[in-house]
Design an enzyme around this catalytic site. Structure first.
Site, mmCIF file in Angstrom:
data_model
loop_
_atom_site.group_PDB
_atom_site.id
_atom_site.type_symbol
_atom_site.label_atom_id
_atom_site.label_comp_id
_atom_site.label_asym_id
_atom_site.label_seq_id
_atom_site.Cartn_x
_atom_site.Cartn_y
_atom_site.Cartn_z
ATOM 1 N N ASP A 102 0.859 -1.179 0.000
ATOM 2 C CA ASP A 102 0.000 0.000 0.000
ATOM 3 C C ASP A 102 0.900 1.235 0.000
ATOM 4 O O ASP A 102 1.430 1.612 -1.050
ATOM 5 C CB ASP A 102 -0.905 -0.110 1.242
ATOM 6 C CG ASP A 102 -2.004 0.923 1.321
ATOM 7 O OD1 ASP A 102 -2.607 1.224 0.281
ATOM 8 O OD2 ASP A 102 -2.264 1.431 2.427
ATOM 9 N N VAL A 152 -9.811 -3.147 0.504
ATOM 10 C CA VAL A 152 -10.313 -4.469 0.132
ATOM 11 C C VAL A 152 -10.186 -5.457 1.297
ATOM 12 O O VAL A 152 -9.348 -5.273 2.184
ATOM 13 C CB VAL A 152 -9.561 -5.026 -1.100
ATOM 14 C CG1 VAL A 152 -9.827 -4.164 -2.324
ATOM 15 C CG2 VAL A 152 -8.068 -5.131 -0.842
HETATM 16 P P1 5GP Z 1 1.788 -0.352 3.835
HETATM 17 O O1 5GP Z 1 2.807 -0.331 4.914
HETATM 18 O O2 5GP Z 1 2.299 -0.778 2.489
HETATM 19 O O3 5GP Z 1 1.014 0.931 3.768
HETATM 20 O O4 5GP Z 1 0.663 -1.306 4.327
HETATM 21 C C1 5GP Z 1 0.638 -2.636 4.145
HETATM 22 C C2 5GP Z 1 -0.348 -3.233 5.136
HETATM 23 O O5 5GP Z 1 -1.524 -2.423 5.298
HETATM 24 C C3 5GP Z 1 -0.857 -4.529 4.578
HETATM 25 O O6 5GP Z 1 -0.042 -5.592 5.004
HETATM 26 C C4 5GP Z 1 -2.255 -4.601 5.130
HETATM 27 O O7 5GP Z 1 -2.224 -5.226 6.397
HETATM 28 C C5 5GP Z 1 -2.707 -3.185 5.293
HETATM 29 N N1 5GP Z 1 -3.556 -2.738 4.150
HETATM 30 C C6 5GP Z 1 -3.230 -1.847 3.195
HETATM 31 N N2 5GP Z 1 -4.234 -1.679 2.313
HETATM 32 C C7 5GP Z 1 -5.223 -2.505 2.722
HETATM 33 C C8 5GP Z 1 -6.533 -2.808 2.203
HETATM 34 O O8 5GP Z 1 -7.023 -2.318 1.189
HETATM 35 N N3 5GP Z 1 -7.251 -3.724 2.918
HETATM 36 C C9 5GP Z 1 -6.789 -4.316 4.052
HETATM 37 N N4 5GP Z 1 -7.586 -5.193 4.648
HETATM 38 N N5 5GP Z 1 -5.557 -4.068 4.554
HETATM 39 C C10 5GP Z 1 -4.794 -3.174 3.892
#
Ligand code: 5GP
Ligand code: MG
Length: 192
Positions: A102, A152
């Site tokens: 993300d 999602v």
């Molecule tokens: P990042 O550090 O890349 O922002 O976040 C990654 C983590 O955020 C993922 O492992 C997940 O747990 C959570 N996350 C990010 N986007 C989503 C989403 O659309 N749905 C859900 N359920 N979790 C998300």
């Protein structure tokens, strides 16, 4: 539970076809080399278990604990909860596997930490990629699907701890968030 889903973005059949493809890429990249799949808990456990069963070469499995979301859909403070033992990291080729890329903060931080702890190499493999949300410079080495900028659930991904067991990936109905957010702002738990 299925009634809470607004629309299905990836069906079970589409998911398995995507995992077949990424498993073949991982197999080609690591053939003839020892490696360890490091699954980021909790979200990637469903993806990791389907992925490793489609990789027909020797590998080991380890887990790392990280959480970036509280009970809602907005990223909070990133926490790393536990790491594999030093002998599972030091000198090893690691493939970090996560549910979704993300902002990129989780995998960037975990990759750096594992390198710092003596990993020989660290590569990353994600089930879903939301490139529109990136806030740090980070790309995964392998990914199964790109998704639009939506929150999602399903196939390991949760909302307030639920929906991980859905066999597909979907977008939640608006009113599910609204109810949970209202409960949270009143100091309760969204599951209550
Ligand atoms: P990042 O550090 O890349 O922002 O976040 C990654 C983590 O955020 C993922 O492992 C997940 O747990 C959570 N996350 C990010 N986007 C989503 C989403 O659309 N749905 C859900 N359920 N979790 C998300
Ligand atoms: Mg996660």
């Amino acid at each position: 539970m299925q009634d809470d889903i607004e629309r299905i973005l990836l069906s079970e059949a589409e998911i398995l076809a995507g995992i077949d493809r990424v498993a073949a890429e991982v197999t080609a990249a690591y053939r003839g080399r020892e490696f360890t799949v490091v699954s980021v808990l909790k979200g990637s456990c469903v993806f990791a278990s389907d992925l490793i069963r489609r990789i027909p070469i020797p590998l080991e499995l380890a887990f790392v604990g990280a959480s970036s979301y509280g009970d809602g859909t907005v990223a909070g403070e990133l926490q790393t909860n536990f790491f594999p033992a030093d002998q599972e990291i030091s000198g090893r080729n690691l493939l970090l596997v996560d549910d979704i890329l993300d902002t990129g903060r989780t995998l960037q931080r975990l990759s750096r930490e594992l390198e710092h702890r003596g990993a020989r190499s660290v590569r990353t493999c994600v089930f879903l990629d939301k490139p529109a949300r990136r806030s740090v410079e980070f790309e995964a080495d392998f990914r199964a699907f790109e998704v639009e900028n939506l929150f999602v659930v399903g196939y390991g991904l949760d909302f307030a701890g639920r929906y991980r067991n859905l066999p597909f990936v979907g977008a939640l109905r608006e009113e599910i968030y609204a109810t949970a957010m209202r409960t949270l702002s009143e100091g309760g738990s969204p599951g209550a």
